[in-house]
Write an enzyme that holds these catalytic residues in place. Structure first.
Site, PDB file in Angstrom:
ATOM      1  N   ASP A   1      -4.528   2.724  -2.540  1.00  0.00           N
ATOM      2  CA  ASP A   1      -6.153   3.639  -1.132  1.00  0.00           C
ATOM      3  C   ASP A   1      -6.214   4.763  -1.813  1.00  0.00           C
ATOM      4  OD1 ASP A   1      -4.056   2.039   0.945  1.00  0.00           O
ATOM      5  OD2 ASP A   1      -5.999   1.284   0.615  1.00  0.00           O
TER       6      ASP A   1
ATOM      7  N   MET B   1      -9.478   7.013  -0.956  1.00  0.00           N
ATOM      8  CA  MET B   1     -10.544   7.872  -0.012  1.00  0.00           C
ATOM      9  C   MET B   1     -11.228   9.178  -0.861  1.00  0.00           C
ATOM     10  SD  MET B   1      -7.509   6.991   3.137  1.00  0.00           S
ATOM     11  CE  MET B   1      -7.162   5.311   2.732  1.00  0.00           C
TER      12      MET B   1
ATOM     13  N   MET C   1     -12.637   3.249  -1.151  1.00  0.00           N
ATOM     14  CA  MET C   1     -12.822   3.196   0.166  1.00  0.00           C
ATOM     15  C   MET C   1     -13.841   4.772  -0.045  1.00  0.00           C
ATOM     16  SD  MET C   1      -9.740   2.991   2.189  1.00  0.00           S
ATOM     17  CE  MET C   1      -9.057   2.505   1.301  1.00  0.00           C
TER      18      MET C   1
ATOM     19  N   MET D   1     -11.157  -6.557   5.882  1.00  0.00           N
ATOM     20  CA  MET D   1     -10.565  -4.963   6.830  1.00  0.00           C
ATOM     21  C   MET D   1      -9.568  -5.694   7.959  1.00  0.00           C
ATOM     22  SD  MET D   1      -9.363  -2.893   4.643  1.00  0.00           S
ATOM     23  CE  MET D   1      -9.218  -1.924   5.200  1.00  0.00           C
TER      24      MET D   1
ATOM     25  N   GLY E   1      -3.395   4.610   7.699  1.00  0.00           N
ATOM     26  CA  GLY E   1      -2.095   3.630   7.609  1.00  0.00           C
ATOM     27  C   GLY E   1      -2.120   3.484   9.255  1.00  0.00           C
TER      28      GLY E   1
ATOM     29  N   HIS F   1      -1.283  -1.539  -4.501  1.00  0.00           N
ATOM     30  CA  HIS F   1      -2.357  -1.353  -3.415  1.00  0.00           C
ATOM     31  C   HIS F   1      -2.876   0.104  -3.126  1.00  0.00           C
ATOM     32  CE1 HIS F   1      -5.686  -2.357  -0.854  1.00  0.00           C
ATOM     33  NE2 HIS F   1      -5.405  -1.409  -0.296  1.00  0.00           N
TER      34      HIS F   1
ATOM     35  N   HIS G   1      -8.227  -0.248  -4.181  1.00  0.00           N
ATOM     36  CA  HIS G   1      -8.833  -0.331  -3.159  1.00  0.00           C
ATOM     37  C   HIS G   1      -9.580   0.587  -2.194  1.00  0.00           C
ATOM     38  CE1 HIS G   1      -9.403  -0.865   2.047  1.00  0.00           C
ATOM     39  NE2 HIS G   1     -10.561  -0.715   0.873  1.00  0.00           N
TER      40      HIS G   1
ATOM     41  N   SER H   1       1.114  -1.157  -0.101  1.00  0.00           N
ATOM     42  CA  SER H   1       0.194  -0.022   0.140  1.00  0.00           C
ATOM     43  C   SER H   1       0.625   0.737  -0.533  1.00  0.00           C
ATOM     44  CB  SER H   1      -0.970  -0.034   0.850  1.00  0.00           C
ATOM     45  OG  SER H   1      -1.107   1.132   1.386  1.00  0.00           O
TER      46      SER H   1
ATOM     47  N   ASP I   1      -6.149  -6.422   5.070  1.00  0.00           N
ATOM     48  CA  ASP I   1      -5.493  -5.270   5.083  1.00  0.00           C
ATOM     49  C   ASP I   1      -5.696  -4.018   5.898  1.00  0.00           C
ATOM     50  OD1 ASP I   1      -6.537  -2.251   2.647  1.00  0.00           O
ATOM     51  OD2 ASP I   1      -5.112  -1.939   3.998  1.00  0.00           O
TER      52      ASP I   1
HETATM   53  C1  DX5 Z   1      -6.233   1.886   4.989  1.00  0.00           C
HETATM   54  C2  DX5 Z   1      -6.462   0.846   3.856  1.00  0.00           C
HETATM   55  C3  DX5 Z   1      -5.007   0.069   3.953  1.00  0.00           C
HETATM   56  C4  DX5 Z   1      -3.729   0.682   4.833  1.00  0.00           C
HETATM   57  C5  DX5 Z   1      -2.682   0.014   4.525  1.00  0.00           C
HETATM   58  O1  DX5 Z   1      -7.581   2.675   5.477  1.00  0.00           O
HETATM   59  O2  DX5 Z   1      -7.017  -0.029   3.621  1.00  0.00           O
HETATM   60  O3  DX5 Z   1      -4.356  -0.351   3.141  1.00  0.00           O
HETATM   61  O4  DX5 Z   1      -2.736   1.780   4.260  1.00  0.00           O
HETATM   62  O5  DX5 Z   1      -1.369   0.376   6.119  1.00  0.00           O
HETATM   63  P1  DX5 Z   1      -1.164  -0.741   7.166  1.00  0.00           P
HETATM   64  O6  DX5 Z   1      -0.365  -0.983   6.897  1.00  0.00           O
HETATM   65  O7  DX5 Z   1       0.062   0.164   7.712  1.00  0.00           O
HETATM   66  O8  DX5 Z   1      -2.071  -0.446   8.455  1.00  0.00           O
HETATM   67 ZN    ZN Z   2      -6.419  -0.570   1.543  1.00  0.00          ZN
END
Ligand code: DX5
Ligand code: ZN
Length: 216
Positions: free
Chosen positions: A35, A37, A68, A137, A144, A33, A66, A8, A171
């Site tokens: 993310d 948002m 969100m 999840m 993160g 990956h 991904h 990610s 994740d």
């Molecule tokens: C959170 C994301 C994850 C996150 C994972 O909403 O979907 O992909 O970036 O980050 P780590 O590995 O730092 O938990």
């Molecule tokens: Zn993610």
């Protein structure tokens, strides 16, 4: 069973992905990956398909989005055109999960559904046979660097029992101290973000995850 590390980039310096992503792939990482948002489904806003398009100019690494975001189908065109081979949307973000899976598959994309820690896997029972991947999840989406939520392990095991042949991705909070538990539970795709920035080099971070994979 094929095991994959999906790095990610959320915690990375987004202005230097053109050098860090090729290094991750050269070190053995699998699919990048992204993310995405929207500030609605989760509070933060990250980036859109423009980042994927820019990245595509610097690497031919496989990419997944991904999403969100609310109304995720509004993003399918843009992330497909940007070169993503897999799109994962959240079950909680739409009333039409089955139709969106049909849409993704009609585009020739891998179709994934993500479920939050508070969402039981039973909600997927009517569509799980059509999925290429379930993303369980292991943190609440949005940030993160959060702590792994161990109560998700039984959910991973239940999904694996329903679909022995399908990709199950986890994740959030995945690092060498948690990856053994999720492998044991049945996951085979591992999103790792902030941990990759902890070892002295990206290569050592990738290696420390890959060496935890069972010998296939
Ligand atoms: C959170 C994301 C994850 C996150 C994972 O909403 O979907 O992909 O970036 O980050 P780590 O590995 O730092 O938990
Ligand atoms: Zn993610």
């Amino acid at each position: 069973m094929k095991y994959e590390l999906a790095p990610s980039v959320l915690s990375f310096d987004l202005t230097s992905l053109s050098s860090s992503v090729p290094r991750l792939i050269a070190a053995g990482a699998g699919i990048v990956h992204l993310d995405v948002m929207d500030g609605q489904f989760v509070p933060p806003i990250t980036f859109g398909a423009a980042l994927a398009s820019s990245l595509r100019k610097h690497t031919d690494a496989p990419m997944e989005a991904h999403l969100m975001v609310m109304d995720p189908e509004r993003q399918f065109d843009a992330f497909q055109e940007a070169g993503c081979k897999r799109i994962v949307f959240h079950y909680e973000a739409t009333k039409h999960a089955h139709r969106l899976v049909q849409d993704l598959k009609s585009r020739g994309l891998d179709a994934g559904i993500a479920i939050n820690p508070g969402t039981p896997s039973e909600v997927l029972d009517a569509v799980i046979g059509d999925l290429d991947m379930v993303l369980v999840m292991t943190v609440n989406p949005g940030w993160g660097g959060q702590k792994f939520i161990a109560s998700t392990l039984e959910k991973i095991a239940r999904v694996r029992a329903l679909r022995p042949d399908m990709d199950i991705q986890v994740d959030g909070g995945i690092d060498p101290s948690t990856i053994g538990q999720v492998i044991e539970a049945g996951a085979n795709s591992f999103v790792v973000g902030s941990y990759l920035l902890k070892p002295p080099t990206l290569e050592e971070g990738v290696k420390s995850i890959l060496e935890k994979f069972p010998l296939s």
